[in-house]
Design an enzyme around this catalytic site. Structure first.
Site, mmCIF file in Angstrom:
data_model
loop_
_atom_site.group_PDB
_atom_site.id
_atom_site.type_symbol
_atom_site.label_atom_id
_atom_site.label_comp_id
_atom_site.label_asym_id
_atom_site.label_seq_id
_atom_site.Cartn_x
_atom_site.Cartn_y
_atom_site.Cartn_z
ATOM 1 C CB ALA A 80 -0.894 -0.018 1.231
ATOM 2 C CE1 TYR B 50 -5.736 0.732 6.490
ATOM 3 C CE2 TYR B 50 -5.679 -1.039 4.873
ATOM 4 C CZ TYR B 50 -5.304 -0.518 6.100
ATOM 5 O OH TYR B 50 -4.509 -1.253 6.952
#
Ligand SMILES: Cc1cc2nc3c(=O)[nH]c(=O)nc-3n(C[C@H](O)[C@H](O)[C@H](O)COP(=O)(O)O)c2cc1C
Length: 359
Positions: free
Chosen positions: A57, A185
């Site tokens: 990420a 997220y």
């Protein structure tokens, strides 16, 4: 019949086999910059034979990092060190992928090994942390920061940062894009009814909750070369009745296909601290299978795939087009080389000449 070592072509890119390194945060960067750790960690897995190596990420703005030690690609200065990594991966036969991310309300947290020494998950602002944002003012869990609800203008600013990060990723030599829409997220927190209580066009109905995801993908897809794979990771279910469901994911996948998404990486969970997840062998594979079948889009299966025969079976029975491995590849970067022998495909992968005497 395809098998684990059949090449996979999507657009102009061909993976040498169906094994990908799932994105894994290393919590080892300073100001988002990749360094020798990332170079060796990712490089080893290309040498080990994976067809695809997806970088962890990588935040599109500093506020979007999960921890202060996350990777980022939020300035042009980040391009060069990533280029060093993508060149090495390509030289060793792997396609370099990147997962572009914004951690939203789950940002500004300690890396796992630092969290053990702390009383909260959230890093205070005077210790290198920052204020976090989300669709609504609902913290992820106790100890996490309360997010500020994003205004429409602020949503647009984040989408602009995804656009700029996409351009930088291309300049850095990446050939496979993954938009991080999973694990609680930012994008997931918008589409899940658990974390999104907005009353404007970004909340409420299914259409409104997927708006942030679809718009961001549309913006990124325009900047990402048409001939290169554009993929997304989703959380296929929240694992609770009043949350996001697999049926929602199938519908979302159909829309994503219309936006030019080439593959859906089917993970799950992450938006609730205590979801009843039935963790076990291949526990998320069914999602990859259903989405592939019902939305008519290629998928990646991920989650407790550890055995070569297990991975080969998924591909042979066309349950998914690709398997992604995370923890097993931490234990053994040479897993693909060993797997080739196990699934009767010895010779399908070239052993690096430097290592030939070991095999
Ligand atoms: C150390 C570590 C870091 C991770 N970081 C990320 C990440 O950056 N992005 C992501 O989507 N998933 C991340 N994950 C989840 C993995 O990509 C993968 O989906 C999960 O571990 C299940 O696969 P496995 O059973 O093969 O480990 C991480 C997992 C681990 C173990």
């Amino acid at each position: 019949m395809p098998h684990l070592f059949s090449p996979l072509t999507i657009k102009d890119i061909t993976l040498r086999n169906r094994i990908g390194v799932s994105p894994m945060c290393q919590y080892s960067a300073e100001d988002g910059m990749p360094n020798d750790w990332h170079y060796v960690h990712l490089g080893s897995r290309a040498v080990g034979g994976a067809g695809l190596v997806i970088v962890e990420a990588t935040a599109v703005e500093p506020r979007g990092r999960i921890s202060p030690e996350d990777l980022g690609i939020y300035t042009d200065k980040h391009i060069e060190p990533f280029k060093r990594i993508t060149s090495f991966l390509k030289e060793h036969g792997a396609v370099p992928g990147i997962q572009l991310a914004h951690a939203g309300r789950k940002a500004s947290t300690y890396s796992p090994w630092k969290e053990k020494e702390q009383s909260t998950a959230g890093v205070p602002n005077d210790q290198g942390g920052w204020d976090v944002v989300g669709p609504s003012e609902i913290p992820f869990s106790e100890g996490y920061k309360e997010p500020k609800e994003l205004s429409i203008d602020e949503i647009k600013e984040i989408q602009e940062n995804f656009r700029l990060a996409t351009i930088r990723a291309r300049e850095a030599g990446f050939e496979w894009m993954e938009f991080h829409g999973a694990h609680g997220y930012l994008a997931h927190s918008f589409y899940s009814p658990i974390s999104n209580k907005r009353t404007d066009e970004y909340g409420g109905s299914f259409e409104n909750r997927i708006r942030f995801f679809l718009e961001t993908v549309r913006i990124m897809r325009k900047e990402w070369p048409e001939n290169l794979p554009f993929t997304v990771r989703i959380s296929s279910t929240d694992w609770v009745d009043d949350g996001w469901t697999i049926e929602d994911s199938i519908e979302l996948a159909k829309r994503l296909k219309e936006e030019g998404v080439d593959l859906v990486d089917c993970s799950s969970g992450g938006n609730l601290p205590k979801a009843p997840i039935p963790v076990g062998a291949g526990y998320q594979n069914l999602f990859a299978e259903k989405i592939r079948e019902q939305a008519g889009i290629p998928t990646a299966a991920v989650g407790l795939i550890t055995q070569a025969m297990q991975a080969d079976e998924i591909i042979r029975n066309e349950k998914a087009d690709l398997v992604l491995l995370a923890r097993e590849l931490l234990r053994d970067p040479y897993w693909p080389l060993r797997a080739a022998e196990t699934v009767h495909q010895k010779g399908a992968l070239d052993i690096p000449v430097q290592y030939e005497r070991g095999w």
